[in-house]
Design a protein around this motif. Structure first.
Motif, PDB file in Angstrom:
ATOM      1  N   ALA A  15       0.811  -1.223   0.000  1.00 51.57           N
ATOM      2  CA  ALA A  15       0.000   0.000   0.000  1.00 51.57           C
ATOM      3  C   ALA A  15       0.842   1.270   0.000  1.00 51.57           C
ATOM      4  N   ALA A  16       1.626   1.469   1.062  1.00 52.49           N
ATOM      5  CA  ALA A  16       2.407   2.709   1.164  1.00 52.49           C
ATOM      6  C   ALA A  16       3.484   2.767   0.097  1.00 52.49           C
ATOM      7  N   ALA A  17       4.143   1.639  -0.128  1.00 52.13           N
ATOM      8  CA  ALA A  17       5.255   1.632  -1.070  1.00 52.13           C
ATOM      9  C   ALA A  17       4.780   1.924  -2.483  1.00 52.13           C
ATOM     10  N   THR A  18       3.685   1.322  -2.894  1.00 53.14           N
ATOM     11  CA  THR A  18       3.207   1.514  -4.256  1.00 53.14           C
ATOM     12  C   THR A  18       2.717   2.938  -4.469  1.00 53.14           C
ATOM     13  N   VAL A 196      13.397   9.057 -10.629  1.00 53.45           N
ATOM     14  CA  VAL A 196      13.631   7.632 -10.877  1.00 53.45           C
ATOM     15  C   VAL A 196      14.265   6.971  -9.656  1.00 53.45           C
ATOM     16  N   LEU A 197      14.957   7.751  -8.832  1.00 48.37           N
ATOM     17  CA  LEU A 197      15.554   7.179  -7.628  1.00 48.37           C
ATOM     18  C   LEU A 197      14.499   6.632  -6.674  1.00 48.37           C
ATOM     19  N   GLU A 198      13.241   7.059  -6.844  1.00 47.24           N
ATOM     20  CA  GLU A 198      12.155   6.431  -6.084  1.00 47.24           C
ATOM     21  C   GLU A 198      12.128   4.923  -6.348  1.00 47.24           C
ATOM     22  N   HIS A 199      12.285   4.568  -7.625  1.00 44.97           N
ATOM     23  CA  HIS A 199      12.273   3.149  -7.974  1.00 44.97           C
ATOM     24  C   HIS A 199      13.492   2.447  -7.396  1.00 44.97           C
ATOM     25  N   THR A 200      14.621   3.135  -7.376  1.00 45.33           N
ATOM     26  CA  THR A 200      15.829   2.559  -6.801  1.00 45.33           C
ATOM     27  C   THR A 200      15.592   2.161  -5.352  1.00 45.33           C
ATOM     28  N   VAL A 201      15.055   3.079  -4.564  1.00 46.64           N
ATOM     29  CA  VAL A 201      14.791   2.805  -3.152  1.00 46.64           C
ATOM     30  C   VAL A 201      13.743   1.708  -3.015  1.00 46.64           C
ATOM     31  N   PHE A 202      12.697   1.781  -3.813  1.00 41.59           N
ATOM     32  CA  PHE A 202      11.625   0.793  -3.743  1.00 41.59           C
ATOM     33  C   PHE A 202      12.133  -0.602  -4.071  1.00 41.59           C
ATOM     34  N   SER A 203      13.015  -0.701  -5.063  1.00 43.18           N
ATOM     35  CA  SER A 203      13.494  -2.021  -5.476  1.00 43.18           C
ATOM     36  C   SER A 203      14.400  -2.647  -4.429  1.00 43.18           C
ATOM     37  N   VAL A 204      15.011  -1.809  -3.576  1.00 44.69           N
ATOM     38  CA  VAL A 204      15.870  -2.332  -2.505  1.00 44.69           C
ATOM     39  C   VAL A 204      15.060  -2.685  -1.268  1.00 44.69           C
ATOM     40  N   CYS A 229      22.312   2.244  -5.344  1.00 42.66           N
ATOM     41  CA  CYS A 229      21.141   1.669  -4.672  1.00 42.66           C
ATOM     42  C   CYS A 229      21.355   1.618  -3.163  1.00 42.66           C
ATOM     43  N   GLN A 230      22.511   1.108  -2.752  1.00 46.54           N
ATOM     44  CA  GLN A 230      22.778   0.936  -1.331  1.00 46.54           C
ATOM     45  C   GLN A 230      22.910   2.275  -0.620  1.00 46.54           C
ATOM     46  N   LEU A 231      23.666   3.209  -1.203  1.00 50.98           N
ATOM     47  CA  LEU A 231      23.914   4.497  -0.554  1.00 50.98           C
ATOM     48  C   LEU A 231      22.654   5.354  -0.504  1.00 50.98           C
ATOM     49  N   VAL A 232      21.983   5.488  -1.625  1.00 46.06           N
ATOM     50  CA  VAL A 232      20.797   6.340  -1.686  1.00 46.06           C
ATOM     51  C   VAL A 232      19.688   5.777  -0.803  1.00 46.06           C
ATOM     52  N   THR A 233      19.531   4.468  -0.808  1.00 47.69           N
ATOM     53  CA  THR A 233      18.509   3.857   0.034  1.00 47.69           C
ATOM     54  C   THR A 233      18.793   4.105   1.504  1.00 47.69           C
ATOM     55  N   THR A 315      17.002 -14.352  -5.516  1.00 48.33           N
ATOM     56  CA  THR A 315      17.603 -13.711  -6.678  1.00 48.33           C
ATOM     57  C   THR A 315      16.721 -12.581  -7.203  1.00 48.33           C
ATOM     58  N   ALA A 316      17.353 -11.638  -7.872  1.00 46.93           N
ATOM     59  CA  ALA A 316      16.654 -10.505  -8.465  1.00 46.93           C
ATOM     60  C   ALA A 316      17.269 -10.214  -9.822  1.00 46.93           C
ATOM     61  N   TYR A 317      16.513  -9.519 -10.654  1.00 43.30           N
ATOM     62  CA  TYR A 317      17.009  -9.130 -11.976  1.00 43.30           C
ATOM     63  C   TYR A 317      16.735  -7.649 -12.166  1.00 43.30           C
ATOM     64  N   GLY A 318      17.759  -6.949 -12.608  1.00 38.42           N
ATOM     65  CA  GLY A 318      17.608  -5.537 -12.935  1.00 38.42           C
ATOM     66  C   GLY A 318      18.716  -5.121 -13.870  1.00 38.42           C
ATOM     67  N   ALA A 319      18.825  -3.830 -14.104  1.00 38.69           N
ATOM     68  CA  ALA A 319      19.863  -3.305 -14.979  1.00 38.69           C
ATOM     69  C   ALA A 319      20.009  -1.825 -14.692  1.00 38.69           C
ATOM     70  N   THR A 320      21.138  -1.262 -15.113  1.00 44.65           N
ATOM     71  CA  THR A 320      21.375   0.156 -14.890  1.00 44.65           C
ATOM     72  C   THR A 320      20.258   1.005 -15.482  1.00 44.65           C
ATOM     73  N   GLU A 321      19.791   0.627 -16.677  1.00 47.53           N
ATOM     74  CA  GLU A 321      18.769   1.447 -17.318  1.00 47.53           C
ATOM     75  C   GLU A 321      17.431   1.427 -16.590  1.00 47.53           C
ATOM     76  N   PHE A 322      17.259   0.490 -15.644  1.00 46.16           N
ATOM     77  CA  PHE A 322      16.053   0.461 -14.823  1.00 46.16           C
ATOM     78  C   PHE A 322      16.291   1.095 -13.456  1.00 46.16           C
ATOM     79  N   ALA A 323      17.541   1.487 -13.174  1.00 45.42           N
ATOM     80  CA  ALA A 323      17.898   2.099 -11.883  1.00 45.42           C
ATOM     81  C   ALA A 323      17.473   1.218 -10.714  1.00 45.42           C
ATOM     82  N   GLY A 324      17.591  -0.082 -10.881  1.00 45.92           N
ATOM     83  CA  GLY A 324      17.210  -1.023  -9.824  1.00 45.92           C
ATOM     84  C   GLY A 324      16.648  -2.288 -10.427  1.00 45.92           C
ATOM     85  N   SER A 325      15.939  -3.043  -9.613  1.00 40.88           N
ATOM     86  CA  SER A 325      15.395  -4.332 -10.050  1.00 40.88           C
ATOM     87  C   SER A 325      14.045  -4.153 -10.727  1.00 40.88           C
ATOM     88  N   VAL A 326      13.725  -5.103 -11.608  1.00 47.51           N
ATOM     89  CA  VAL A 326      12.386  -5.154 -12.190  1.00 47.51           C
ATOM     90  C   VAL A 326      11.641  -6.404 -11.740  1.00 47.51           C
TER      91      VAL A 326
END
Length: 509
Positions: A15-18, A196-204, A229-233, A315-326
């Motif tokens: 709820a809150a995260a989404t 986009v860093l919102e997604h970075t934090v959310f994916s972590v 991801c680690q620092l910003v989160t 396990t997780a999958y992501g890429a730089t162009e997604f700024a985190g996991s998908v």
């Protein structure tokens, strides 16, 4: 196997995260990030080399950088280049730039001074921030040629050059221009907007993290998406962070044991190294799970680790162009499906769409069929992003990545395009042609190996060839060896044969 997963805990609080993930919160990410930094006060923020730096100290270091840039005549939005290392001053600098909304371009430090200098000139930034050891003559000269200010990041911030504040500079349309893992040779930069860093934090965090949680372990390179991801989160949440300059099994294990870490992101190579080192299970007993990303983790290694330690590897999958996991596993998914879907990277994160398409037609393929993975992340925009990874989705929505479509070599999470290394090798006047291929390595997964065909009558040594690659490209591109042959193995169409090239490699005994 003993499970360390808490049955009453869910990684993702939808709820809150989404709500944040889908842009329903109006306060800007920069404002929330700055508030996270301010929330520390005198509380510990970053531990580096056994010393804790409080939040006020981190803010103070960032303020010193800001003053230095202001004294050099820089406006608030002029971009700076950071020759980044995993050291406290560099972490504090990154935090300061993000909190102030100043664009920063990461510059890879593990390359020759000449290559760093060339990078600085290409970027044409208004200021260069670097460790004293990186202020070499070539770097200082390049900074002077582009009229940039220069700041040395040591125990204090020192201004080395004032620069030319009136010079026109190209802008960076985002918060961070971070380094990719090097798929196309020297790491390219991918610009990440602050939203986009919102997604970075959310994916972590999946929306669940609190300031009083055990520290975030920051040991992935700060210039790339893993370290970001680690620092910003950590700052966004207000968590303590333990910063490691470089990875070692003993230092990693000590951090887990000392701080009672519960969840740590790892590269597949780290899982293999832990198995090889075989630390006592008691030293890792605080871990609820590991989250493996940045490349494929083979099922055999994952199984062996879980049998040895009873700690699930999600396990997780992501890429730089997604700024985190998908896509990723969660503890709940692991409990229900973990035994049956060992090769999968989990399901798509909330709010993220994933589909598998035919590489030629672009049409979506059937369930279970392999194709090119594409994803759409709302915070990145409305478009589907096409990757170079081959994947499939099963009837339960679990995604499995089967390999790369572009033949890139994955060296412990650093990706290398063979053509880039080949281009350097064939630049040598004695080399007529060259081939580069990934060969298996028990810890890193793959390493680059090369063979060259010389010009008639010319001679060249392996040392010479390795030297030119080392001078031109980041260290992880340097082949494990280069052999000189009369003729390279070729296919009927006269292309260099990958299998034939790999057959020339002789693994050291």
């Amino acid at each position: 196997m003993t499970s360390h997963l808490n049955p009453n805990e869910t990684l993702l609080s939808w709820a809150a995260a989404t709500a944040v993930h889908n842009g329903l919160v109006t306060e800007s990410f920069t404002e929330r990030f700055a508030a996270g930094l301010a929330s520390y006060g005198r509380r510990p923020c970053i531990e580096f080399e056994g010393h804790w730096h409080g939040g006020d100290e981190v803010e103070g270091y960032g303020a010193a950088i800001t003053r230095g840039l202001g004294d050099a005549g820089l406006t608030a939005r002029e971009p700076v280049g950071l020759v980044v290392r995993n050291r406290y001053p560099h972490a504090a600098a990154t935090i300061a730039m993000v909190a102030a909304g100043r664009p920063v371009a990461m510059i890879y430090s593990f390359q020759s001074p000449e290559a760093i200098a060339a990078d600085i000139e290409r970027l044409n930034v208004a200021a260069v921030l670097a460790d004293p050891q990186d202020w070499t003559d070539p770097v200082a000269a390049a900074t002077s040629r582009i009229g940039a200010a220069g700041l040395a990041l040591g125990s204090s911030v020192r201004t080395l050059a004032q620069g030319d504040p009136g010079r026109q500079r190209p802008g960076i349309d985002g918060a961070l221009a971070i380094l990719t893992s090097g798929t196309t040779g020297p790491p390219k930069r991918f610009v990440v907007r602050s939203t986009v860093l919102e997604h970075t934090v959310f994916s972590v965090t999946g929306g669940q993290a609190a300031p009083d949680d055990p520290p975030e372990l920051v040991y992935w390179p700060l210039g790339g998406i893993g370290g970001v991801c680690q620092l910003v989160t950590g700052v966004h949440v207000g968590k303590r962070m333990v910063l490691m300059e470089r990875f070692s099994v003993q230092a990693w294990v000590d951090a887990v044991k000392t701080h009672g870490l519960q969840r740590v992101g790892v590269q597949p190579a780290v899982v293999r190294m832990l198995l090889e080192a075989d630390p006592p299970a008691a030293d890792l007993s605080s871990l609820q799970f590991l989250m493996s990303a940045s490349g494929p983790l083979d099922v055999a290694t994952r199984d062996a680790f879980e049998r040895r330690y009873g700690i699930p590897v999600l396990t997780a999958y992501g890429a730089t162009e997604f700024a985190g996991s998908v896509c990723a596993w969660t503890p709940d998914l692991y409990r229900e499906f973990g035994a049956r879907k060992r090769a999968s990277c989990g399901r798509a994160l909330p709010g993220v769409d994933v589909r598998i398409i035919d590489g030629d037609t672009g049409a979506e393929v059937s369930v279970g069929e392999r194709g090119i993975l594409t994803a759409r992340v709302p915070l990145l925009g409305p478009d589907w992003v096409r990757t170079t990874d081959i994947a499939s989705v099963d009837e339960d929505g679990f995604i499995t990545v089967h390999g790369r479509a572009d033949g890139a070599i994955n060296r412990g999470g650093f990706k290398i395009l063979p053509e880039t290394v080949r281009g350097v090798l064939i630049s040598h006047p004695a080399v007529r042609d060259a081939g580069v291929v990934g060969v298996p390595h028990p810890r890193l997964g793959q390493i680059p190996f090369a063979a060259v065909e010389t010009v008639a009558g010319a001679t060249v040594t392996e040392a010479d060839l390795l030297a030119i690659v080392r001078a031109a490209l980041p260290a992880h591109h340097v082949p494990v060896s280069v052999v000189v042959v009369d003729e390279l193995p070729r296919t009927p169409s006269m292309k260099v044969s990958g299998p034939g090239l790999a057959a020339l490699y002789r693994r050291p005994t």
